[in-house]
Design a protein around this motif. Structure first.
Motif, PDB file in Angstrom:
ATOM      1  N   SER A 159      32.445  15.609  33.909  1.00  0.00           N
ATOM      2  CA  SER A 159      33.273  16.244  32.925  1.00  0.00           C
ATOM      3  C   SER A 159      32.451  16.467  31.792  1.00  0.00           C
ATOM      4  CB  SER A 159      34.335  15.163  32.527  1.00  0.00           C
ATOM      5  OG  SER A 159      35.153  15.951  31.568  1.00  0.00           O
ATOM      6  N   LEU A 160      31.439  15.563  31.278  1.00  0.00           N
ATOM      7  CA  LEU A 160      30.765  15.718  30.306  1.00  0.00           C
ATOM      8  C   LEU A 160      29.611  16.973  30.330  1.00  0.00           C
ATOM      9  CD1 LEU A 160      29.504  14.456  27.453  1.00  0.00           C
ATOM     10  CD2 LEU A 160      28.030  13.088  28.824  1.00  0.00           C
ATOM     11  N   HIS A 161      29.407  17.232  31.631  1.00  0.00           N
ATOM     12  CA  HIS A 161      28.356  18.431  31.501  1.00  0.00           C
ATOM     13  C   HIS A 161      29.045  19.820  30.887  1.00  0.00           C
ATOM     14  CE1 HIS A 161      30.336  20.546  34.982  1.00  0.00           C
ATOM     15  NE2 HIS A 161      29.374  21.552  34.736  1.00  0.00           N
ATOM     16  N   TYR A 162      30.232  19.722  31.200  1.00  0.00           N
ATOM     17  CA  TYR A 162      31.115  21.110  30.608  1.00  0.00           C
ATOM     18  C   TYR A 162      30.826  21.185  29.032  1.00  0.00           C
ATOM     19  CZ  TYR A 162      33.842  21.614  34.983  1.00  0.00           C
ATOM     20  OH  TYR A 162      34.296  21.552  36.188  1.00  0.00           O
ATOM     21  N   GLU A 163      30.852  19.656  28.314  1.00  0.00           N
ATOM     22  CA  GLU A 163      30.700  19.737  26.926  1.00  0.00           C
ATOM     23  C   GLU A 163      29.349  20.261  26.275  1.00  0.00           C
ATOM     24  OE1 GLU A 163      32.054  15.784  25.395  1.00  0.00           O
ATOM     25  OE2 GLU A 163      33.562  15.866  27.051  1.00  0.00           O
ATOM     26  N   VAL A 164      28.464  19.698  27.090  1.00  0.00           N
ATOM     27  CA  VAL A 164      26.924  19.725  26.571  1.00  0.00           C
ATOM     28  C   VAL A 164      26.636  21.251  26.853  1.00  0.00           C
ATOM     29  CG1 VAL A 164      26.571  17.170  26.696  1.00  0.00           C
ATOM     30  CG2 VAL A 164      25.946  18.823  28.433  1.00  0.00           C
ATOM     31  N   GLU A 165      26.910  21.810  27.704  1.00  0.00           N
ATOM     32  CA  GLU A 165      26.884  23.353  28.127  1.00  0.00           C
ATOM     33  C   GLU A 165      27.029  24.201  26.786  1.00  0.00           C
ATOM     34  OE1 GLU A 165      27.061  24.190  32.818  1.00  0.00           O
ATOM     35  OE2 GLU A 165      28.756  24.432  31.515  1.00  0.00           O
ATOM     36  N   GLN A 166      28.053  23.622  26.163  1.00  0.00           N
ATOM     37  CA  GLN A 166      28.483  24.257  24.836  1.00  0.00           C
ATOM     38  C   GLN A 166      27.484  24.496  23.823  1.00  0.00           C
ATOM     39  OE1 GLN A 166      31.609  25.913  25.341  1.00  0.00           O
ATOM     40  NE2 GLN A 166      31.054  24.626  27.291  1.00  0.00           N
ATOM     41  N   PHE A 167      26.375  23.652  23.771  1.00  0.00           N
ATOM     42  CA  PHE A 167      25.223  23.762  22.927  1.00  0.00           C
ATOM     43  C   PHE A 167      23.958  24.168  23.695  1.00  0.00           C
ATOM     44  CE2 PHE A 167      26.028  19.177  23.164  1.00  0.00           C
ATOM     45  CZ  PHE A 167      24.799  18.770  23.549  1.00  0.00           C
ATOM     46  N   GLY A 168      23.924  24.281  24.960  1.00  0.00           N
ATOM     47  CA  GLY A 168      22.630  24.405  25.715  1.00  0.00           C
ATOM     48  C   GLY A 168      22.057  23.139  26.469  1.00  0.00           C
ATOM     49  N   GLY A 169      22.871  22.002  26.333  1.00  0.00           N
ATOM     50  CA  GLY A 169      22.608  20.895  27.076  1.00  0.00           C
ATOM     51  C   GLY A 169      22.781  20.894  28.542  1.00  0.00           C
ATOM     52  N   GLN A 170      22.360  19.976  29.266  1.00  0.00           N
ATOM     53  CA  GLN A 170      22.632  19.546  30.694  1.00  0.00           C
ATOM     54  C   GLN A 170      23.062  18.219  31.040  1.00  0.00           C
ATOM     55  OE1 GLN A 170      19.227  21.369  32.810  1.00  0.00           O
ATOM     56  NE2 GLN A 170      20.739  22.283  34.198  1.00  0.00           N
ATOM     57  N   VAL A 171      23.689  17.789  32.119  1.00  0.00           N
ATOM     58  CA  VAL A 171      24.093  16.516  32.686  1.00  0.00           C
ATOM     59  C   VAL A 171      23.688  16.564  34.134  1.00  0.00           C
ATOM     60  CG1 VAL A 171      25.763  14.832  33.040  1.00  0.00           C
ATOM     61  CG2 VAL A 171      25.817  16.126  30.939  1.00  0.00           C
ATOM     62  N   LYS A 172      22.915  15.618  34.415  1.00  0.00           N
ATOM     63  CA  LYS A 172      22.562  15.653  35.975  1.00  0.00           C
ATOM     64  C   LYS A 172      22.923  14.129  36.460  1.00  0.00           C
ATOM     65  CE  LYS A 172      19.304  19.283  36.155  1.00  0.00           C
ATOM     66  NZ  LYS A 172      18.206  19.872  36.895  1.00  0.00           N
ATOM     67  N   ILE A 173      23.173  13.888  37.656  1.00  0.00           N
ATOM     68  CA  ILE A 173      23.457  12.704  38.467  1.00  0.00           C
ATOM     69  C   ILE A 173      22.398  12.372  39.453  1.00  0.00           C
ATOM     70  CG2 ILE A 173      25.190  11.219  39.362  1.00  0.00           C
ATOM     71  CD1 ILE A 173      27.267  13.329  38.553  1.00  0.00           C
ATOM     72  N   VAL A 174      21.963  11.359  39.311  1.00  0.00           N
ATOM     73  CA  VAL A 174      20.915  10.966  40.772  1.00  0.00           C
ATOM     74  C   VAL A 174      21.564   9.690  41.206  1.00  0.00           C
ATOM     75  CG1 VAL A 174      18.714   9.575  41.349  1.00  0.00           C
ATOM     76  CG2 VAL A 174      18.865  11.602  39.526  1.00  0.00           C
ATOM     77  N   GLU A 175      22.121   9.854  42.653  1.00  0.00           N
ATOM     78  CA  GLU A 175      22.501   8.956  43.573  1.00  0.00           C
ATOM     79  C   GLU A 175      21.583   8.354  44.733  1.00  0.00           C
ATOM     80  OE1 GLU A 175      26.531  11.832  43.480  1.00  0.00           O
ATOM     81  OE2 GLU A 175      25.150  11.907  45.038  1.00  0.00           O
ATOM     82  N   PRO A 176      21.094   7.079  44.298  1.00  0.00           N
ATOM     83  CA  PRO A 176      20.086   6.598  45.033  1.00  0.00           C
ATOM     84  C   PRO A 176      20.900   5.669  46.068  1.00  0.00           C
ATOM     85  CG  PRO A 176      19.758   5.941  42.899  1.00  0.00           C
ATOM     86  CD  PRO A 176      20.759   6.561  42.776  1.00  0.00           C
ATOM     87  N   GLY A 177      20.239   5.481  47.142  1.00  0.00           N
ATOM     88  CA  GLY A 177      20.839   4.680  48.178  1.00  0.00           C
ATOM     89  C   GLY A 177      20.302   3.114  48.001  1.00  0.00           C
ATOM     90  N   MET A 178      20.205   2.680  49.152  1.00  0.00           N
ATOM     91  CA  MET A 178      19.767   1.075  48.870  1.00  0.00           C
ATOM     92  C   MET A 178      18.328   1.152  48.291  1.00  0.00           C
ATOM     93  SD  MET A 178      20.864  -1.868  49.334  1.00  0.00           S
ATOM     94  CE  MET A 178      22.024  -1.957  50.742  1.00  0.00           C
ATOM     95  N   ILE A 179      18.066   0.186  47.211  1.00  0.00           N
ATOM     96  CA  ILE A 179      16.739   0.089  46.916  1.00  0.00           C
ATOM     97  C   ILE A 179      16.150  -1.267  47.148  1.00  0.00           C
ATOM     98  CG2 ILE A 179      15.151   0.234  44.593  1.00  0.00           C
ATOM     99  CD1 ILE A 179      16.893   2.657  45.187  1.00  0.00           C
ATOM    100  N   ALA A 180      14.827  -1.255  47.445  1.00  0.00           N
ATOM    101  CA  ALA A 180      14.353  -2.306  48.089  1.00  0.00           C
ATOM    102  C   ALA A 180      14.576  -3.529  47.256  1.00  0.00           C
ATOM    103  CB  ALA A 180      12.817  -1.907  48.204  1.00  0.00           C
ATOM    104  N   THR A 181      14.690  -3.771  46.172  1.00  0.00           N
ATOM    105  CA  THR A 181      14.390  -4.836  45.502  1.00  0.00           C
ATOM    106  C   THR A 181      16.000  -5.265  44.842  1.00  0.00           C
ATOM    107  OG1 THR A 181      14.144  -3.916  43.370  1.00  0.00           O
ATOM    108  CG2 THR A 181      12.286  -4.740  44.580  1.00  0.00           C
ATOM    109  N   GLU A 182      17.097  -4.479  45.103  1.00  0.00           N
ATOM    110  CA  GLU A 182      18.098  -4.616  44.221  1.00  0.00           C
ATOM    111  C   GLU A 182      18.879  -6.037  44.654  1.00  0.00           C
ATOM    112  OE1 GLU A 182      20.750  -1.295  44.580  1.00  0.00           O
ATOM    113  OE2 GLU A 182      20.773  -1.232  46.572  1.00  0.00           O
TER     114      GLU A 182
END
Length: 271
Positions: A159-182
């Motif tokens: 949802s936020l990505h719609y907002e920040v586009e109004q001034f030239g910004g971007q939102v991205k999401i990184v979706e990791p799987g299992m991380i070795a140490t977690e």
């Protein structure tokens, strides 16, 4: 001009690996953490500034953002990485622990984002990268709190990505799987009450499945590479998946209906 990234939760894991990678690629790095005095490696690297930021402390957020802008002249990318996973039967958690999970993974992310947004809006640019998880798209047993926060991060980000586009910004999401140490480090907080006998089969199933799940875990460096890709590829792309296990699970989730997919998860855990 050298670009600058602010990273929350940079003391270990994904945050620390990302700080190392961006520094090696010639970026300025504001590496934030709750206890900066205990950090002995990142503080020795050129163009890396280690400073205090606790996502549960508004004053520390404001100070880190303002001081980072003053030190490097601006912030180009915000990486909301700080977080942890609380697992266990919901009944076994105190209300304080429930609040801590959501305050850290969701409210903290919102507070840090709000602190950086005026700077991005003034400059008419800026990229927010939020670390979600495959746990923001699918669920495992006993993860009601953790998955609840990551599903929230997905919705907030989209949802936020719609907002920040109004001034030239971007939102991205990184979706990791299992991380070795977690599941062996501080990012995993398990709660249980043996007296609640009805839950002990599923508790045992989760604990028993962990070694096999860990075999497919990715090192933090894999996620750091995907974060760098998201920060630099110039694409209008919202989601990035990190790790082969994540790619497989999300592809399966998209392919199967609820009953089939959830049945597969139950089979995996012997339920």
């Amino acid at each position: 001009m050298t670009k600058t990234i602010l990273i929350t939760g940079a003391s270990s894991g994904i945050g620390k690996e990302t700080a190392r990678l961006f520094q090696a690629k010639g970026w300025n790095v504001i590496a934030t953490m709750r206890n900066p005095d205990s950090e002995s490696e990142l503080s020795t690297l050129e163009n890396v500034w280690v400073t205090k930021l606790d996502v549960l402390d508004l004053d520390s957020i404001t100070k880190a953002v303002n001081d980072g802008i003053q030190k490097f002249g601006g912030i180009d990318v915000l990486l909301n990485n700080a977080g942890y996973g609380a697992y266990g039967p919901l009944e076994s958690f105190s209300r304080d622990k429930i609040l801590r999970q959501f305050n850290t993974n969701v409210i903290g992310l919102l507070d840090v984002t709000k602190a950086v947004l005026p700077h991005f809006r003034q400059n008419k640019k800026g990229l927010i990268i939020n670390i979600s998880s495959i746990g923001g798209k699918i669920t495992f047993p006993l993860g009601a709190l953790y998955h609840g926060t990551k599903f929230a991060v997905e919705g907030i980000s989209e949802s936020l990505h719609y907002e920040v586009e109004q001034f030239g910004g971007q939102v991205k999401i990184v979706e990791p799987g299992m991380i070795a140490t977690e599941f062996s480090g501080r990012s995993f907080d398990f709660s249980n009450d043996d007296s609640m006998v009805e839950y002990q089969k599923i508790v045992g199933a989760l604990m028993g499945a962990m070694p096999a799940m860990a075999q497919n875990a990715s090192p933090s460096s894999v996620v750091a590479e995907v974060i760098f890709e998201a920060a630099t590829d110039g694409k209008n792309q919202l989601r990035y998946t990190a790790g082969e296990d994540a790619k497989m699970l999300i592809a399966n989730r998209q392919q199967y209906d609820d009953a089939t997919f959830i049945g597969g998860i139950k089979a995996q855990f012997g339920l």
